[in-house]
Enzyme design. Structure first.
Site, PDB file in Angstrom:
ATOM      1  N   ASP A 212      65.188  37.706  28.315  1.00 39.10           N
ATOM      2  CA  ASP A 212      64.489  36.945  29.373  1.00 39.10           C
ATOM      3  C   ASP A 212      63.441  36.033  28.748  1.00 39.10           C
ATOM      4  O   ASP A 212      63.161  36.122  27.560  1.00 39.10           O
ATOM      5  CB  ASP A 212      63.797  37.923  30.343  1.00 39.10           C
ATOM      6  N   ASP A 214      60.265  36.171  29.752  1.00 35.07           N
ATOM      7  CA  ASP A 214      59.041  36.790  30.249  1.00 35.07           C
ATOM      8  C   ASP A 214      58.654  36.090  31.573  1.00 35.07           C
ATOM      9  O   ASP A 214      59.509  36.016  32.456  1.00 35.07           O
ATOM     10  CB  ASP A 214      57.943  36.731  29.191  1.00 35.07           C
TER      11      ASP A 214
HETATM   12  N1  LIG Z   1      59.463  40.244  28.982  1.00 41.20           N
HETATM   13  C1  LIG Z   1      59.379  41.433  28.413  1.00 41.20           C
HETATM   14  N2  LIG Z   1      58.179  42.009  28.193  1.00 41.20           N
HETATM   15  C2  LIG Z   1      58.105  43.212  27.564  1.00 41.20           C
HETATM   16  N3  LIG Z   1      59.161  43.917  27.177  1.00 41.20           N
HETATM   17  C3  LIG Z   1      60.370  43.389  27.385  1.00 41.20           C
HETATM   18  N4  LIG Z   1      61.609  43.845  27.083  1.00 41.20           N
HETATM   19  C4  LIG Z   1      62.489  42.941  27.504  1.00 41.20           C
HETATM   20  N5  LIG Z   1      61.867  41.880  28.078  1.00 41.20           N
HETATM   21  C5  LIG Z   1      60.540  42.138  28.005  1.00 41.20           C
END
Ligand SMILES: Nc1ncnc2[nH]cnc12
Ligand SMILES: CSC[C@H]1O[C@H](OP(=O)(O)O)[C@H](O)[C@@H]1O
Length: 294
Positions: A212, A214
């Site tokens: 992703d 975030d």
């Molecule tokens: N955006 C994110 N923040 C923290 N841990 C994660 N693991 C996968 N995506 C994450």
């Protein structure tokens, strides 16, 4: 049993190695309590390895609840000298997109509730951690991933992993802050593990699987577990291929890592002032440095 030099610790989405043959489960105990789950040994293309699901096979442990010390101690008990970590991360930069692979070479610690050392209780040690992953192992992972050349997947060798406490994902302000620090990816587990692996003189490096953006990206939805899981299903298969290739190369050309002697000059406390209880707790880690009568 004979020592197994190569360990694999699988994170979110990687709860087993599909091609592991001759599987054997090890229910281990450690001076730091039980590990996250059984460790599973076996062979990958004929090479002995041992696997642990970091959050347990059924993903029942929060990042803050992980028995980090027990996990590393359990690998050490089985003779592990090289530990390959696979982890889900969010991207903090446009250049790294979901499904890409990153092999970080730096960490920033944003954890708050963790014990990140085997030492204390009357014995003090300070390991060097300027370079928190083993460069040779990191290069092997990155080269293996590049060699396999997955369509649409870029491999990024190097980058800074922010290790946050969780379990909630970051606020948008935090996400922007981490971007302003020049960080590349974010997760909740690897820094603590890397520190303890270094104290246990195990060479450690991470294959980070991007799931992703975030919550900083103006054109993409903020991270959700659904988003992470969907992308994990897509890249768990690729991750296993990278791990297999790394294991093959490592077995054919093992190397000496600086991590393997990390404790040589790290301990400050004279051994004869340490209590028997603390000595017993740390015996496995300090064994190479103990004289028979200490
Ligand atoms: N955006 C994110 N923040 C923290 N841990 C994660 N693991 C996968 N995506 C994450
Ligand atoms: C399921 S998203 C958040 C979760 O995923 C990552 O775990 P791991 O590093 O074990 O793959 C991240 O660190 C969080 O723990």
């Amino acid at each position: 049993m004979t020592d197994i030099a190569i360990g694999i610790i699988g994170g979110s989405g990687l709860y087993q190695m599909d091609d592991l043959e001759n599987r054997q489960e090890h229910q281990l105990d450690t001076p730091f309590g039980p590990p996250s789950d059984v460790l599973v040994s076996g062979t990958l293309q004929g090479v002995p390895v041992v696997f642990l699901a970091r959050h347990g096979r059924h993903h029942h442990l929060l990042p803050s609840e992980l028995p980090f010390r027990a996990n590393i101690h359990a690998f050490k008990q089985l003779g592990v000298q090289y530990l390959i970590s696979a982890s889900a991360v969010g991207s903090l930069t446009e250049a790294i997109k979901p499904l890409d692979m990153v092999v970080p070479d730096q960490f920033i610690d944003r954890t708050q509730h963790r014990i990140a050392s085997f030492f204390g209780e009357g014995i003090v040690a300070h390991i060097g951690f300027a370079d928190p992953v083993c460069p040779q192992l990191a290069a092997l992972i990155a080269d293996s991933a590049s060699h396999l050349s997955f369509e649409g997947v870029d491999v990024h060798h190097g980058g800074t992993y922010i290790c946050m406490e969780g379990p909630a994902f970051s606020t948008r302000a935090e996400s922007h802050l981490y971007r302003s620090w020049g960080a590349s990816v974010i997760g909740m587990t690897n820094l603590t593990e890397a520190k303890l692996a270094r104290e246990a003189e195990i060479a450690y490096a991470t294959l980070a699987l991007v799931t992703d953006y975030d919550c900083w990206h103006p054109d993409h939805d903020s991270v959700t577990v659904e988003m992470v899981v969907n992308n994990l299903h897509l890249n768990a298969h690729n991750a296993q291929q990278v791990i297999r290739e790394t294991v093959r190369r490592l077995h054919n050309a093992p190397f000496v890592s600086e991590a393997h002697s990390a404790l040589k000059f790290a301990v400050l406390t004279p051994w004869n002032t340490v209590s028997q209880k603390t000595k017993d707790t740390l015996e496995l880690l300090l064994r190479p440095y103990l004289s028979p009568d200490s």
